[in-house]
Scaffold this motif. Structure first.
Motif, PDB file in Angstrom:
ATOM      1  N   ILE A  16      -4.058  31.264  69.871  1.00  0.00           N
ATOM      2  CA  ILE A  16      -4.576  32.414  69.518  1.00  0.00           C
ATOM      3  C   ILE A  16      -5.465  32.377  67.532  1.00  0.00           C
ATOM      4  O   ILE A  16      -4.920  31.904  67.279  1.00  0.00           O
ATOM      5  CB  ILE A  16      -4.365  33.541  69.934  1.00  0.00           C
ATOM      6  CG1 ILE A  16      -3.685  34.012  71.738  1.00  0.00           C
ATOM      7  CG2 ILE A  16      -5.333  34.518  69.572  1.00  0.00           C
ATOM      8  CD1 ILE A  16      -4.809  33.669  72.397  1.00  0.00           C
ATOM      9  N   CYS A  17      -6.958  31.464  68.200  1.00  0.00           N
ATOM     10  CA  CYS A  17      -7.088  31.937  66.366  1.00  0.00           C
ATOM     11  C   CYS A  17      -7.021  33.136  65.524  1.00  0.00           C
ATOM     12  O   CYS A  17      -7.697  34.328  66.300  1.00  0.00           O
ATOM     13  CB  CYS A  17      -8.817  31.936  66.547  1.00  0.00           C
ATOM     14  SG  CYS A  17      -9.709  32.157  65.263  1.00  0.00           S
ATOM     15  N   GLN A  18      -6.242  33.172  64.560  1.00  0.00           N
ATOM     16  CA  GLN A  18      -6.112  33.749  64.032  1.00  0.00           C
ATOM     17  C   GLN A  18      -7.126  35.033  63.265  1.00  0.00           C
ATOM     18  O   GLN A  18      -7.642  35.806  62.653  1.00  0.00           O
ATOM     19  CB  GLN A  18      -5.318  33.875  62.920  1.00  0.00           C
ATOM     20  CG  GLN A  18      -3.798  33.292  63.130  1.00  0.00           C
ATOM     21  CD  GLN A  18      -2.825  33.120  61.871  1.00  0.00           C
ATOM     22  OE1 GLN A  18      -3.101  31.666  62.116  1.00  0.00           O
ATOM     23  NE2 GLN A  18      -2.920  33.393  61.425  1.00  0.00           N
ATOM     24  N   CYS A  19      -8.288  34.202  63.547  1.00  0.00           N
ATOM     25  CA  CYS A  19      -9.646  35.403  62.674  1.00  0.00           C
ATOM     26  C   CYS A  19     -10.246  35.665  63.973  1.00  0.00           C
ATOM     27  O   CYS A  19     -10.699  37.062  63.722  1.00  0.00           O
ATOM     28  CB  CYS A  19     -10.879  34.037  62.019  1.00  0.00           C
ATOM     29  SG  CYS A  19     -12.033  34.473  61.653  1.00  0.00           S
ATOM     30  N   CYS A  20     -10.989  34.952  65.188  1.00  0.00           N
ATOM     31  CA  CYS A  20     -12.014  35.973  65.867  1.00  0.00           C
ATOM     32  C   CYS A  20     -10.708  36.440  66.820  1.00  0.00           C
ATOM     33  O   CYS A  20     -11.491  37.065  67.297  1.00  0.00           O
ATOM     34  CB  CYS A  20     -13.007  34.935  66.323  1.00  0.00           C
ATOM     35  SG  CYS A  20     -12.110  33.547  68.141  1.00  0.00           S
ATOM     36  N   GLY A  21      -9.860  35.769  67.633  1.00  0.00           N
ATOM     37  CA  GLY A  21      -8.228  36.439  68.257  1.00  0.00           C
ATOM     38  C   GLY A  21      -8.902  35.717  69.779  1.00  0.00           C
ATOM     39  O   GLY A  21      -8.364  35.922  70.855  1.00  0.00           O
ATOM     40  N   LYS A  22     -10.024  34.915  69.885  1.00  0.00           N
ATOM     41  CA  LYS A  22     -10.112  33.901  70.938  1.00  0.00           C
ATOM     42  C   LYS A  22      -8.687  33.291  71.676  1.00  0.00           C
ATOM     43  O   LYS A  22      -8.554  32.427  70.689  1.00  0.00           O
ATOM     44  CB  LYS A  22     -11.319  33.687  70.742  1.00  0.00           C
ATOM     45  CG  LYS A  22     -12.818  34.458  71.234  1.00  0.00           C
ATOM     46  CD  LYS A  22     -14.010  34.245  71.182  1.00  0.00           C
ATOM     47  CE  LYS A  22     -14.817  34.466  70.401  1.00  0.00           C
ATOM     48  NZ  LYS A  22     -16.691  33.992  70.047  1.00  0.00           N
ATOM     49  N   LYS A  23      -8.182  32.717  72.926  1.00  0.00           N
ATOM     50  CA  LYS A  23      -7.750  31.431  73.286  1.00  0.00           C
ATOM     51  C   LYS A  23      -8.705  30.849  72.114  1.00  0.00           C
ATOM     52  O   LYS A  23      -9.960  30.294  73.506  1.00  0.00           O
ATOM     53  CB  LYS A  23      -7.709  31.881  74.372  1.00  0.00           C
ATOM     54  CG  LYS A  23      -6.115  30.802  75.116  1.00  0.00           C
ATOM     55  CD  LYS A  23      -6.404  30.675  76.828  1.00  0.00           C
ATOM     56  CE  LYS A  23      -5.490  31.986  76.714  1.00  0.00           C
ATOM     57  NZ  LYS A  23      -5.089  32.318  78.676  1.00  0.00           N
ATOM     58  N   VAL A  24      -8.155  29.616  71.612  1.00  0.00           N
ATOM     59  CA  VAL A  24      -8.495  27.952  72.084  1.00  0.00           C
ATOM     60  C   VAL A  24      -8.191  27.185  72.131  1.00  0.00           C
ATOM     61  O   VAL A  24      -6.603  27.016  72.612  1.00  0.00           O
ATOM     62  CB  VAL A  24      -9.328  28.154  70.287  1.00  0.00           C
ATOM     63  CG1 VAL A  24     -10.005  28.839  69.782  1.00  0.00           C
ATOM     64  CG2 VAL A  24      -8.070  28.131  69.137  1.00  0.00           C
ATOM     65  N   ASP A  25      -8.882  26.135  72.703  1.00  0.00           N
ATOM     66  CA  ASP A  25      -8.029  24.721  72.832  1.00  0.00           C
ATOM     67  C   ASP A  25      -7.583  23.737  71.952  1.00  0.00           C
ATOM     68  O   ASP A  25      -7.269  22.561  71.532  1.00  0.00           O
ATOM     69  CB  ASP A  25      -8.695  24.244  74.371  1.00  0.00           C
ATOM     70  CG  ASP A  25      -8.662  24.563  75.120  1.00  0.00           C
ATOM     71  OD1 ASP A  25      -7.556  25.741  75.261  1.00  0.00           O
ATOM     72  OD2 ASP A  25      -9.720  24.810  76.700  1.00  0.00           O
ATOM     73  N   ALA A  26      -8.761  24.215  70.509  1.00  0.00           N
ATOM     74  CA  ALA A  26      -8.775  23.540  69.265  1.00  0.00           C
ATOM     75  C   ALA A  26      -8.731  23.629  68.490  1.00  0.00           C
ATOM     76  O   ALA A  26      -9.291  24.441  67.973  1.00  0.00           O
ATOM     77  CB  ALA A  26      -9.654  22.119  69.659  1.00  0.00           C
ATOM     78  N   TYR A  27      -7.577  23.601  67.510  1.00  0.00           N
ATOM     79  CA  TYR A  27      -8.047  24.487  66.454  1.00  0.00           C
ATOM     80  C   TYR A  27      -7.574  23.424  65.014  1.00  0.00           C
ATOM     81  O   TYR A  27      -6.703  22.712  65.243  1.00  0.00           O
ATOM     82  CB  TYR A  27      -7.436  25.960  66.551  1.00  0.00           C
ATOM     83  CG  TYR A  27      -5.671  25.547  66.757  1.00  0.00           C
ATOM     84  CD1 TYR A  27      -4.694  25.059  65.727  1.00  0.00           C
ATOM     85  CD2 TYR A  27      -5.114  25.501  67.998  1.00  0.00           C
ATOM     86  CE1 TYR A  27      -3.473  24.914  66.639  1.00  0.00           C
ATOM     87  CE2 TYR A  27      -3.952  25.437  68.220  1.00  0.00           C
ATOM     88  CZ  TYR A  27      -3.023  25.104  67.400  1.00  0.00           C
ATOM     89  OH  TYR A  27      -1.591  25.317  67.610  1.00  0.00           O
ATOM     90  N   ILE A  28      -7.298  24.049  63.430  1.00  0.00           N
ATOM     91  CA  ILE A  28      -7.080  23.379  62.578  1.00  0.00           C
ATOM     92  C   ILE A  28      -5.715  24.872  61.985  1.00  0.00           C
ATOM     93  O   ILE A  28      -5.652  25.827  62.580  1.00  0.00           O
ATOM     94  CB  ILE A  28      -7.809  23.350  61.714  1.00  0.00           C
ATOM     95  CG1 ILE A  28      -8.294  24.454  61.038  1.00  0.00           C
ATOM     96  CG2 ILE A  28      -8.604  22.112  62.092  1.00  0.00           C
ATOM     97  CD1 ILE A  28      -9.006  24.315  59.745  1.00  0.00           C
TER      98      ILE A  28
END
Length: 176
Positions: free
Chosen positions: A32-44
């Motif tokens: 889960i992206c800490q910025c937008c709150g969306k579930k993601v499959d790729a992140y830094i």
């Protein structure tokens, strides 16, 4: 991130880091992206911020929302350019790269260069650019005899950049 007409997920492109998805900066797993709150499959996972960052989606990085929300930077240091918009794009909308002492971004033609990736002498020789790159690097007066000790992912590692305007390659070297 939305799929394109073929159902493929389109990841953001980064002007100063065109090979981002070929390196080791992006984590390809669900979170889960800490910025937008969306579930993601790729992140830094990396940002210079007072808050502990574990997951930032690439869309929040690319559009600058992550840097704004966490009052952070993705790049530790860089050469100077005259255009503040270019500095903003590099520091606030471009993921950094992993290095021993913290990334340092090179510039040429009054713009930041594109980060190509880690290299050693072997890779530079295979590309046919070793002589020109080492001559330019030696003029910086940093490490002596770097050509002899430079190994991709070694204790003396090279970080290759390419000017977006004149096409010249530049080398930054870091040691543990």
């Amino acid at each position: 991130m939305k799929p394109n007409d073929n159902g493929e997920i389109m990841l953001p492109k980064f002007k100063y880091y065109p090979n981002l998805y070929k390196g080791d900066m992006v984590v390809f797993k669900e979170d889960i992206c800490q910025c937008c709150g969306k579930k993601v499959d790729a992140y830094i996972e990396n940002m210079y911020s007072e808050e502990d960052i574990e997951c930032l989606c690439l869309e929040c990085v690319a559009n600058g929302e992550a840097a704004k929300k966490f009052d952070g930077d993705f790049i530790q240091a860089a050469e100077k350019v005259s255009d503040p918009a270019k500095k903003d794009e590099l520091f606030h909308r471009t993921p950094g790269y992993i290095s021993w002492q913290g990334e340092y971004w090179l510039a040429c033609c009054d713009d930041y260069c594109a980060y190509i990736g880690k290299v050693g002498t072997k890779e530079l020789e295979e590309m046919g650019i070793a002589n020109e790159v080492f001559a330019e690097y030696d003029a910086r007066g940093k490490y002596e005899d770097v050509r002899e000790f430079l190994v991709k992912n070694g204790s003396v590692t090279g970080y290759l950049f390419k000017c977006l305007h004149c096409g010249k390659y530049h080398l930054w070297v870091d040691a543990d």
